[in-house]
Design an enzyme around this catalytic site. Structure first.
Site, short mmCIF file in Angstrom:
data_model
loop_
_atom_site.label_atom_id
_atom_site.label_comp_id
_atom_site.label_asym_id
_atom_site.label_seq_id
_atom_site.Cartn_x
_atom_site.Cartn_y
_atom_site.Cartn_z
CB SER A 411 -0.88 0.09 1.24
OG SER A 411 -1.21 -1.12 1.75
CG HIS A 432 -2.93 -0.61 -3.66
ND1 HIS A 432 -3.40 0.66 -3.42
CD2 HIS A 432 -2.91 -1.23 -2.46
CE1 HIS A 432 -3.63 0.80 -2.13
NE2 HIS A 432 -3.36 -0.34 -1.52
CD GLU A 444 -4.42 3.33 -6.09
OE1 GLU A 444 -4.77 4.50 -6.05
OE2 GLU A 444 -3.61 2.85 -5.26
CG ASN A 482 -4.18 4.08 0.68
OD1 ASN A 482 -5.40 4.24 0.80
ND2 ASN A 482 -3.60 2.90 0.76
#
Ligand code: NAD
Length: 700
Positions: A411, A432, A444, A482
């Protein structure tokens, strides 16, 4: 045949056939509408023609309106007028559907006198997903052909239905598409010339079979899924009109409600999102000539929370997966959890007992890297530590076959650094997934400096196989999703110090349209996750002593969130319902005093601006840096990965809609009024500034 005309006219056996061929989905663009009107007029003028068939020779009957015309195309003749010409034809018009009919496509069929298709064909009125309602008579004709509750369900949910479940809509339902031609001929031959044409507009709506308050009850029943949406309620109004007004007055009402929807920011947002999702798959990193690699066998390293979910995606798609853990015990635990998940789905009726076994049979476990030698794609989902990841990638480099794709589900870590642990960085990529990985639609796809185009292309296509929406992003801390959420979480935490209660902040964000507020989300994910990330990023945040200080203290006190029964909120045993905790408010007060932060009343408006605008600002930086290729990609990430309301189109579209100057001015205001904190965190991104100053949008 006129090659310009997407509706081919032919006639034989006294039947005129209008065949639509406007690839890929027979969108009802202006030339198709004109072609239909011309075709019907020609057939009516030809004494040798007794019946008219409208059909298609491509996969779809019709996918509906050409949405690109909504932005201001030449709409003449409008679809409702075309359908009126068809319905008023004095010769029978038969719609023959070899493939799906959606939206305007189904409305076209409903306006014909007869309809023929195969039982498995899919039809639906999905307009509600674009923030509008069926505007070519669908809300008035469908309730004349099916019971009102069924029409309501179809129009308000927008979900496609199998033709077989609509026996009153179709005059003939054959078993398979191959049987359509013969069935159509037979049907037309048997039509009696003396029988009046069954025009849907002449039918009356059966109002006897439902209770008076059906519409109010239906509106109540969709309160949760339709929260915040405008169009579903307008769909209900339109269907209600069909039960109260004449057909022509009902059409008029439908047109008014359609325009009401069309003129909302929601319709613009949802239509933007429709294109955004499709555009996400179009990237500059590969083209048609780029080859792809075959993925027949997958390996997943780590059978924890993410590894298990990731493996399930492939098993669901029928692709065998080997899962590797270092210890047999962890492996057994991971596989048992997957079985439990499948069995729960079976209990809910989503899977059969056989499906559970078929899927489990595709999942095998190992503790030996040797068993990964035939994997085409390996996805690593071990602990989030660079040393651990690099050790895994070194081992993979030794055992994996040449051409195997080596992916990491990290991440936050640098995919380039992970790739360096191998001798084949061109085969390394980030994949991801979002938690729960078997449920969340977003993927992702993270390209590192050396990732080869065929690896990128293969992964983008693989996403479709496992029913994910892939967005290609570049390497940076947290990638797109994120990285942006960090700004949002930081502001929520800071607002708590400045005097807003967690439940106020959560409610404002929930009302804005997210599925939950930042603190409920943090408690659910575990406050420890953010804590460890902050620990590893001290150099970026240590200049701000207020940074998530309350959350840090709670973690250090063992209050790590829902799993501990206490975090920002308290949770009764076995309950997931957050209960506000005065101790946390007191802790925030105490910390504010220690840090010299004056607590005050904070308005709901400020909460939205403080949480959402810095997230948008970070999105602007991400665009400038080329980490995301286009603003709409960020919107796709936020809607599918974070539950950003699709009726706002995603954060970048939302910014465009409220005006980039509005976002810029607020960023500048907080920059100037929040002291050192404002100066540190509210610097407007240069891209935001320049676009706002030129009156442009992110999506221009
Ligand atoms: P987890 O702790 O639930 O699972 C990790 C698993 O890896 C454990 O079962 C552990 O036994 C195993 N493992 C550790 N070292 C290993 C090794 N050397 N070889 C084989 N197996 C090993 O963690 P998780 O939440 O599944 O996270 C895994 C990865 O996914 C992390 O990189 C994390 O950042 C990332 N991720 C997590 C989330 C999330 O919400 N949990 C979301 C996206 C990405």
């Amino acid at each position: 045949m006129n090659s310009e005309n997407p509706v081919h006219y032919s006639s034989s056996h006294s039947i005129a056939t209008l065949t639509m061929h406007n690839a890929p989905v027979n969108a009802l663009s202006k030339p198709v509408r004109l072609g239909l009107v011309e075709g019907v007029s020609r057939a009516l003028a030809d004494d040798d023609v007794n019946a008219i068939v409208i059909t298609s020779n491509i996969g779809f009957f019709s996918g509906g309106a050409d949405i690109s015309e909504f932005a201001g195309g030449d709409m003449d003749p409008m679809l409702p007028e075309v359908l009126d010409v068809i319905e008023q034809s004095t010769k029978p018009v038969v719609a023959v559907l070899p493939g799906p009919a959606f939206g305007g496509g189904l409305e076209l069929a409903l306006a014909c006198h007869y309809r023929i298709t195969h039982v498995g064909n899919k039809v639906g009125l999905p307009e509600v997903n674009l923030g509008i309602l069926p505007g070519a008579g669908g809300t008035q004709r469908l309730p004349r052909l099916v019971p009102v509750p069924q029409a309501l369900e179809m129009i308000v949910s927008g979900k496609p239905q199998k033709a077989g479940s609509l026996p009153t809509v179709f005059d003939v339902l054959v078993d398979a598409p191959e049987a359509l031609e013969a069935a159509t001929l037979k049907f037309i031959n048997e039509l009696s010339a003396s029988k009046p044409l069954p025009r849907t507009c002449d039918l009356s709506v059966d109002t006897s079979a439902f209770s008076d308050d059906i519409f109010e009850q239906f509106a109540k029943s969709i309160a949760k899924p339709a929260r915040g949406f405008f169009a579903p309620y307008k769909c209900i109004e339109a269907v209600k009109a069909s039960t109260q007004l004449s057909f022509s007055d009902g059409l008029q009402k439908e047109a008014e409600l359609f325009m009401e929807c069309m003129n909302t920011p929601q319709a613009r947002a949802q239509q933007h999102f429709f294109f955004a999702e499709r555009a996400a798959g179009r990237v500059k990193d590969f083209d048609k000539q780029t080859p792809t690699r075959e993925i027949k066998q997958v390996a997943v390293i780590g059978a924890g929370t993410m590894g298990g979910g990731i493996a399930m995606n492939f098993a669901n798609a029928g692709i065998p997966v080997v899962m590797l853990e270092l210890k047999q015990e962890a492996l057994d635990k991971g596989l048992a959890l997957i079985r439990k998940n499948y069995e729960q789905s079976a209990k809910k009726g989503k899977l059969s007992a056989d499906d559970v076994e078929t899927r489990m049979a595709l999942l095998t476990g190992t503790t030996s890297y040797k068993d990964l030698s035939s994997a085409d794609l390996v996805i690593e989902a071990v602990f989030e530590k660079m040393e651990v990841k690099q050790t895994v990638f070194k081992a993979l480099d030794e055992v994996c076959k040449p051409g195997a794709i080596l992916a990491t589900n990290t991440s936050t870590l640098d995919v380039n650094e992970i790739a360096q642990a191998t001798t084949r960085p061109e085969d390394v990529i980030g994949l991801h997934f979002f938690s729960p990985a078997n449920v969340m639609k977003l993927l992702e796809v993270v390209k590192a400096d050396k990732t080869s185009p065929d690896v990128i292309k293969t992964c983008m296509q693989m996403a479709k196989t496992i029913r994910k929406v892939a967005v290609l992003v570049g390497v940076c801390f947290g990638f797109v999703g994120n990285r942006m959420i960090e700004a949002y979480g930081r502001e929520a935490n800071r607002l708590m110090l400045e005097g807003a209660k967690p439940e106020q902040i959560d409610k404002v964000i929930y009302d804005f349209g997210l599925p939950m507020g930042p603190f409920t989300m943090a408690d659910m994910a575990g406050l420890d996750i953010g804590y460890f990330v902050r620990q590893s990023r001290q150099e970026h945040i240590e200049h701000d002593p207020s940074y998530c200080v309350v959350a840090d203290k709670l973690v250090e006190d063992g209050r790590v969130g829902l799993k501990a029964g206490k975090g920002i909120y308290l949770y009764d045993a076995g309950s997931r319902t957050p209960v506000p905790d005065p101790d946390v408010v007191a802790l925030a007060q105490q910390e504010a005093e220690r840090l010299g932060i004056q607590q005050r009343d904070i308005s709901d408006e400020e909460i939205v601006e403080r949480c959402i605008y810095p997230l948008i600002n970070e999105g602007a930086l991400i665009l400038e840096e080329g980490i995301a290729a286009k603003a709409s990609d960020i919107d796709v990430i936020y809607v599918y990965g974070y539950g950003f309301p699709v009726y706002r189109g995603g954060p970048m579209k939302y910014a465009d809609e409220i005006g980039l100057d509005t976002v810029l001015k607020a960023m500048q205001k907080y920059h100037d009024t929040l002291g050192d904190y404002g100066k540190a965190w509210f610097k407007p991104a240069p891209l935001l500034k320049s676009l706002a100053e030129r009156g442009k949008t992110f999506n221009d």
